[in-house]
Design a protein around this motif. Structure first.
Motif, short mmCIF file in Angstrom:
data_model
loop_
_atom_site.label_atom_id
_atom_site.label_comp_id
_atom_site.label_asym_id
_atom_site.label_seq_id
_atom_site.Cartn_x
_atom_site.Cartn_y
_atom_site.Cartn_z
N LEU A 178 0.80 -1.23 0.00
CA LEU A 178 0.00 0.00 0.00
C LEU A 178 0.84 1.28 0.00
O LEU A 178 0.35 2.33 -0.40
CB LEU A 178 -0.92 0.01 1.23
N GLU A 179 2.10 1.17 0.45
CA GLU A 179 2.92 2.38 0.50
C GLU A 179 3.16 2.98 -0.89
O GLU A 179 3.36 4.17 -1.02
CB GLU A 179 4.24 2.15 1.26
N VAL A 180 3.08 2.14 -1.93
CA VAL A 180 3.26 2.70 -3.28
C VAL A 180 2.08 3.61 -3.64
O VAL A 180 2.21 4.50 -4.46
CB VAL A 180 3.44 1.61 -4.38
N LEU A 181 0.95 3.38 -3.02
CA LEU A 181 -0.21 4.21 -3.28
C LEU A 181 -0.30 5.41 -2.34
O LEU A 181 -0.55 6.53 -2.76
CB LEU A 181 -1.50 3.40 -3.05
N TYR A 182 -0.13 5.10 -1.06
CA TYR A 182 -0.42 6.12 -0.04
C TYR A 182 0.82 6.75 0.57
O TYR A 182 0.70 7.60 1.44
CB TYR A 182 -1.26 5.49 1.08
N GLY A 183 2.01 6.31 0.15
CA GLY A 183 3.23 6.87 0.71
C GLY A 183 3.55 6.26 2.07
O GLY A 183 3.08 5.18 2.42
N ASN A 184 4.34 7.00 2.84
CA ASN A 184 4.78 6.53 4.16
C ASN A 184 3.57 6.36 5.09
O ASN A 184 2.79 7.28 5.28
CB ASN A 184 5.74 7.60 4.73
N PRO A 185 3.42 5.15 5.69
CA PRO A 185 2.27 4.92 6.57
C PRO A 185 2.15 5.94 7.70
O PRO A 185 1.04 6.28 8.12
CB PRO A 185 2.52 3.53 7.14
N LEU A 186 3.30 6.44 8.18
CA LEU A 186 3.27 7.38 9.32
C LEU A 186 2.67 8.72 8.94
O LEU A 186 2.26 9.50 9.78
CB LEU A 186 4.69 7.59 9.86
N ASP A 187 2.62 8.94 7.66
CA ASP A 187 2.28 10.25 7.14
C ASP A 187 1.04 10.18 6.26
O ASP A 187 0.70 11.12 5.55
CB ASP A 187 3.53 10.48 6.29
N ALA A 188 0.40 9.00 6.26
CA ALA A 188 -0.71 8.78 5.32
C ALA A 188 -1.96 9.51 5.81
O ALA A 188 -2.21 9.59 7.01
CB ALA A 188 -1.00 7.29 5.20
N PRO A 189 -2.75 10.05 4.90
CA PRO A 189 -4.00 10.70 5.31
C PRO A 189 -5.00 9.66 5.81
O PRO A 189 -4.88 8.47 5.51
CB PRO A 189 -4.50 11.35 4.03
N GLU A 190 -6.01 10.09 6.55
CA GLU A 190 -7.05 9.18 7.05
C GLU A 190 -7.91 8.69 5.88
O GLU A 190 -8.26 7.51 5.79
CB GLU A 190 -7.89 9.92 8.10
N LYS A 191 -8.24 9.61 4.97
CA LYS A 191 -9.16 9.28 3.86
C LYS A 191 -8.59 9.81 2.56
O LYS A 191 -7.67 10.62 2.55
CB LYS A 191 -10.52 9.95 4.08
N GLY A 192 -9.19 9.40 1.44
CA GLY A 192 -8.79 9.91 0.14
C GLY A 192 -9.89 10.79 -0.45
O GLY A 192 -10.74 11.33 0.28
N ILE A 193 -9.92 10.89 -1.79
CA ILE A 193 -10.87 11.80 -2.43
C ILE A 193 -12.32 11.35 -2.36
O ILE A 193 -13.22 12.10 -2.75
CB ILE A 193 -10.52 12.03 -3.92
N GLU A 194 -12.56 10.14 -1.81
CA GLU A 194 -13.94 9.69 -1.67
C GLU A 194 -14.76 10.63 -0.77
O GLU A 194 -15.98 10.69 -0.86
CB GLU A 194 -14.01 8.24 -1.16
N THR A 195 -14.07 11.37 0.09
CA THR A 195 -14.80 12.31 0.95
C THR A 195 -15.37 13.46 0.13
O THR A 195 -16.28 14.13 0.57
CB THR A 195 -13.87 12.88 2.05
N VAL A 196 -14.81 13.67 -1.06
CA VAL A 196 -15.27 14.76 -1.92
C VAL A 196 -16.20 14.23 -3.02
O VAL A 196 -17.23 14.84 -3.32
CB VAL A 196 -14.06 15.48 -2.57
N ILE A 197 -15.85 13.09 -3.60
CA ILE A 197 -16.61 12.63 -4.78
C ILE A 197 -17.51 11.42 -4.48
O ILE A 197 -18.13 10.87 -5.38
CB ILE A 197 -15.68 12.32 -5.98
N GLY A 198 -17.60 11.02 -3.22
CA GLY A 198 -18.50 9.92 -2.85
C GLY A 198 -18.10 8.60 -3.49
O GLY A 198 -16.95 8.42 -3.91
N THR A 199 -19.03 7.68 -3.55
CA THR A 199 -18.81 6.40 -4.25
C THR A 199 -20.13 5.95 -4.84
O THR A 199 -21.14 5.89 -4.13
CB THR A 199 -18.30 5.30 -3.29
N LEU A 200 -20.11 5.62 -6.10
CA LEU A 200 -21.35 5.18 -6.76
C LEU A 200 -21.52 3.67 -6.59
O LEU A 200 -20.54 2.94 -6.42
CB LEU A 200 -21.32 5.56 -8.24
N PRO A 201 -22.78 3.20 -6.63
CA PRO A 201 -23.02 1.78 -6.37
C PRO A 201 -22.32 0.86 -7.35
O PRO A 201 -21.77 -0.19 -6.97
CB PRO A 201 -24.54 1.64 -6.48
N GLN A 202 -22.33 1.24 -8.64
CA GLN A 202 -21.73 0.35 -9.63
C GLN A 202 -20.22 0.18 -9.39
O GLN A 202 -19.66 -0.89 -9.61
CB GLN A 202 -22.00 0.84 -11.07
N THR A 203 -19.59 1.25 -8.91
CA THR A 203 -18.15 1.15 -8.64
C THR A 203 -17.89 0.19 -7.49
O THR A 203 -17.01 -0.68 -7.56
CB THR A 203 -17.58 2.54 -8.27
#
Lengths: 287, 78
Positions: free
Chosen positions: A219-244
């Motif tokens: 997961l570090e390749v996606l989110y970077g250093n675990p110690l410094d990783a954000p709690e959430k990603g852009i889903e807080t802004v763009i939600g999630t659709l059912p089909q996804t």
């Protein structure tokens, strides 16, 4: 095991009536007959299903898994244990898939209860169960699908302290969480206990899925250093659709089954990046 | 030199019209490209960038002519 068990199973077996004319001449045994026999001989339904499979008699609930899955694969799934952590948009559908496929033991973990905003995509949520524990609802759902399966649920948080115990005995750990730091905790436990880890995430119409074996890039390749990783990603802004959510859970469930059966090619050493807006499925390389 | 650029998810709005053959100075870095595309600084940390199908974590990596650059953004929803 009663001495005449095989004979009793054989007597209950019959040719499938409708579908699968090409099921290689196999006999099947129905859910009701296994349940009746289970009550009569005092053996668990799962043990009877396993016995029937070893005799070449297919529990009819699995007949449409054949021959993509062989009877031996079905036995292996029934003897497998998957821990699904997070029972929301991904985990609810992953649980449904694993239960229907016949994964014999499921550990299901979520601290949350269903709320209105889950209804757009979380397959186990309904108006009737708003406010109920996701873990309890998931257990009930699995038992409705297949009451022979063994299900363990935990309705509390996954933490550094309890993670090892919660995933004990699981052959694969399935990350369906919505917290990036908690995903890292789970990945670390999987690595420390030498178990494969299937991880997916969704937002809007995009998603990614990866299957990580101990020592693989994770997961570090996606989110970077675990110690410094954000709690959430852009889903807080763009939600999630059912089909996804449902489609991605399908891919995640497929990865789990491939890992358990050691069959096919998992998304290993890579990441599947999905964007439904563009109909794009890109398998990218991590190294 | 020219590179091809493909952006996904919320990055789609930063796709240039000439994405299939996007001009950048000889030897320019990924971060140069990201700035040229006007991708806001605040989301740079979440970018997941692949060049010719392989992940590249160091945005100071220099690009070569005809490189294929794909950019996603890390997401965390479950």
């Amino acid at each position: 095991m009663p001495p005449d068990l095989d004979e009793r199973i054989r007597r209950l077996a019959r040719k499938p009536v409708s579908v699968c004319p090409d099921a290689a001449g196999r006999s099947v045994i129905s859910v009701k007959d296994i349940a009746r026999l289970s009550a009569e001989v005092g053996m668990a339904g799962k043990a009877l299903a396993l016995r029937a499979l070893k005799m070449g008699i297919i529990p009819e609930r699995y007949v449409r898994n054949m021959d993509t899955l062989s009877p031996a694969d079905q036995v292996r799934l029934l003897k497998s244990h998957a821990a699904v952590i997070g029972l929301g948009g991904l985990g609810g559908t992953v649980t449904e898939i694993l239960a229907r496929a016949g994964v014999g033991t499921l550990t299901l973990v979520d601290h949350d209860s269903f709320e209105d905003h889950n209804l757009n995509r979380q397959i186990m949520s309904s108006e009737a169960n708003l406010g109920e524990s996701k873990a309890d609802v998931a257990m009930k759902r699995v038992q409705e699908i297949d009451h022979f399966l063994d299900v363990h649920v935990h309705g509390g948080y996954l933490s550094e302290e309890n993670a090892h115990v919660l995933v004990q005995g699981a052959d694969v750990i399935v990350d369906c969480l919505d917290s990036i730091p908690a995903r890292f905790v789970l990945q670390r436990i999987a690595g420390e206990t030498d178990r494969p880890f299937v991880s997916a995430a969704v937002a809007g119409m995009s998603a990614h899925v990866m299957t990580i074996f101990p020592g693989d890039p994770g997961l570090e390749v996606l989110y970077g250093n675990p110690l410094d990783a954000p709690e959430k990603g852009i889903e807080t802004v763009i939600g999630t659709l059912p089909q996804t959510a449902i489609m991605t859970a399908g891919i995640e469930g497929s990865e789990v089954i491939k890992v358990l059966l050691n069959k096919g090619r998992p998304i290993r050493g890579g990441i599947l990046m999905i964007d439904l807006q563009e109909n794009s499925f890109e398998l990218m390389t991590l190294d | 030199m020219h590179v091809s650029v493909k952006l996904y998810s919320i990055l789609v709005k930063y796709m240039p019209e000439n994405a299939a053959s996007y001009p950048i100075p000889e030897g320019a870095s990924l971060s140069h490209l990201i700035r040229a595309l006007d991708i806001p600084e605040k989301i740079h940390k979440g970018l997941v960038v692949f060049v010719n199908g392989r992940i590249v974590k160091d945005l100071d990596t220099n690009l070569a002519d005809r490189d294929e650059v794909k950019m996603f953004i890390a997401i965390g929803g479950g």
